[in-house]
Design a protein around this motif. Structure first.
Motif, short mmCIF file in Angstrom:
data_model
loop_
_atom_site.label_atom_id
_atom_site.label_comp_id
_atom_site.label_asym_id
_atom_site.label_seq_id
_atom_site.Cartn_x
_atom_site.Cartn_y
_atom_site.Cartn_z
N ASN A 29 51.92 59.74 67.25
CA ASN A 29 51.00 60.20 66.22
C ASN A 29 49.64 59.56 66.53
N ILE A 30 48.65 60.38 66.84
CA ILE A 30 47.32 59.86 67.16
C ILE A 30 46.42 60.11 65.95
N ILE A 31 45.95 59.03 65.35
CA ILE A 31 45.20 59.11 64.09
C ILE A 31 43.80 58.54 64.28
N THR B 279 41.12 49.00 57.67
CA THR B 279 42.23 49.93 57.50
C THR B 279 42.96 50.18 58.82
N ALA B 280 42.20 50.40 59.89
CA ALA B 280 42.83 50.65 61.19
C ALA B 280 43.69 49.48 61.62
N TYR B 281 43.15 48.27 61.51
CA TYR B 281 43.88 47.08 61.94
C TYR B 281 45.11 46.82 61.08
N ASN B 282 44.94 46.89 59.78
CA ASN B 282 46.04 46.52 58.89
C ASN B 282 47.10 47.61 58.78
N LEU B 283 46.71 48.86 58.95
CA LEU B 283 47.71 49.92 59.05
C LEU B 283 48.54 49.71 60.31
N GLY B 284 47.87 49.45 61.42
CA GLY B 284 48.59 49.20 62.66
C GLY B 284 49.53 48.01 62.56
N ALA B 285 49.05 46.94 61.94
CA ALA B 285 49.87 45.73 61.79
C ALA B 285 51.09 45.99 60.92
N CYS B 286 50.90 46.71 59.82
CA CYS B 286 52.03 47.04 58.93
C CYS B 286 53.09 47.85 59.68
N LEU B 287 52.64 48.85 60.42
CA LEU B 287 53.57 49.71 61.15
C LEU B 287 54.33 48.92 62.21
N ALA B 288 53.63 47.97 62.87
CA ALA B 288 54.25 47.20 63.94
C ALA B 288 55.15 46.09 63.40
N LEU B 289 54.64 45.31 62.47
CA LEU B 289 55.36 44.12 62.00
C LEU B 289 56.45 44.45 60.99
N ASN B 290 56.20 45.40 60.12
CA ASN B 290 57.15 45.69 59.04
C ASN B 290 58.05 46.88 59.31
N ASP C 202 54.47 54.83 69.24
CA ASP C 202 54.76 55.68 68.09
C ASP C 202 53.47 56.11 67.41
N PHE C 203 52.49 55.21 67.40
CA PHE C 203 51.20 55.49 66.76
C PHE C 203 50.06 55.01 67.65
N VAL C 204 49.04 55.84 67.76
CA VAL C 204 47.78 55.45 68.37
C VAL C 204 46.72 55.61 67.28
N ILE C 205 46.03 54.53 66.96
CA ILE C 205 45.05 54.56 65.87
C ILE C 205 43.67 54.30 66.46
N LYS D 250 45.65 63.76 63.86
CA LYS D 250 45.37 63.62 62.44
C LYS D 250 44.11 62.80 62.23
N VAL D 251 43.47 63.03 61.09
CA VAL D 251 42.29 62.26 60.71
C VAL D 251 42.55 61.59 59.37
#
Length: 259
Positions: free
Chosen positions: A3-5, A19-30, A129-132, A152-153
């Motif tokens: 998913n490229i956002i 938002t970019a950093y903390n979304l990425g961190a949540c997806l990776a760590l949690n 899984d995600f590219v932000i 996605k945007v």
């Protein structure tokens, strides 16, 4: 499939990088997701957030220059530009101040709107899984590249009147890109940020709800000094007991549902 956002808003100071950093961190760590962050902002705030130290290896500027000169860049060369951020559990491609002048070179490149798409090829992104993508605050060639390369945007919007005024121009760019370059582009959602208890903030959220309906995320991100502390230390908000940490985790779960 990744998913490229693209995290985008033409106005600065609306918590794009946070938002970019903390979304990425949540997806990776949690959520145990493999995440790549790509910084295309010459201010390089996301790069600093990731704790990057200058090592004279390739950066986003180098990769774009390579494509401008040669028409393409090898996946191995792109992979050599990827660093790892231990604190957030994510990989990232750093930016630098030289990116500020890159659009001069891009202007004469063939198919300049798809340079970033060639950098973030399937051979590179298949491992994630995600590219932000953290976009710069302007309606520029770099922004068009970001949304041309994305599925996605995500639009963070500070809940103040002037932050709402420029959204129409951004929407116009997104529609043009969808029609001409990237027909699969979708709006994943609009995220209210820097929300406080004022009437102005409340009215802004109501206006966004009327305009965007189901595209408006249920989660809102509060205004808090914890965001500044996180950017200074590099410690993701989801790794703290802060209110913002809980909000970003809830937001990440919404993103997962929408993907």
């Amino acid at each position: 499939m990744s998913n490229i956002i693209a995290v985008s808003n033409q106005k600065g100071g609306v918590s794009k990088t946070t938002t970019a950093y903390n979304l990425g961190a949540c997806l990776a760590l949690n959520h145990n997701k493999r995440v790549l962050l790509a910084d295309i902002d010459p201010q390089a705030n996301l790069t600093e957030y990731c704790g990057y130290e200058v090592d004279y290896n390739l950066t986003m500027t180098s990769l774009i220059m390579t494509v401008c000169n040669n028409g393409s860049v090898s996946p191995d060369k792109v992979k050599s530009a990827i660093r790892h951020c231990d604190k957030a559990g994510v990989d990232f491609i750093p930016s630098d101040i030289n990116l500020a002048s890159i659009e001069t070179f891009m202007s004469s490149a063939l198919s300049r709107e798809t340079i970033l798409r060639r950098i973030l090829s399937k051979e590179v992104t298949k491992n994630y899984d995600f590219v932000i993508i953290d976009c710069l605050p302007s309606l520029s060639t770099l922004l068009i590249n970001a949304v041309s390369a994305s599925d996605k945007v995500l639009i963070p919007v500070q809940t103040q009147k002037f932050s709402l005024d420029g959204l129409q121009a951004l929407e116009s760019i997104l529609n043009q890109v969808k029609i001409t370059i990237n027909p699969g582009l979708q709006l994943i959602g609009v995220l209210p940020t820097m929300v406080d208890r004022t009437k102005i903030s409340r009215n802004a959220v109501e206006t966004l709800a009327e305009k965007y309906g189901n595209y408006l995320f249920k989660t809102v991100i509060s205004k808090s000094v914890d965001a500044a502390k996180s950017s200074e230390t590099g410690i993701p908000l989801c790794a703290t007991n802060s209110k913002l940490g809980i909000e970003y985790e809830t937001f990440a779960m919404e993103v997962l549902e929408r993907c």
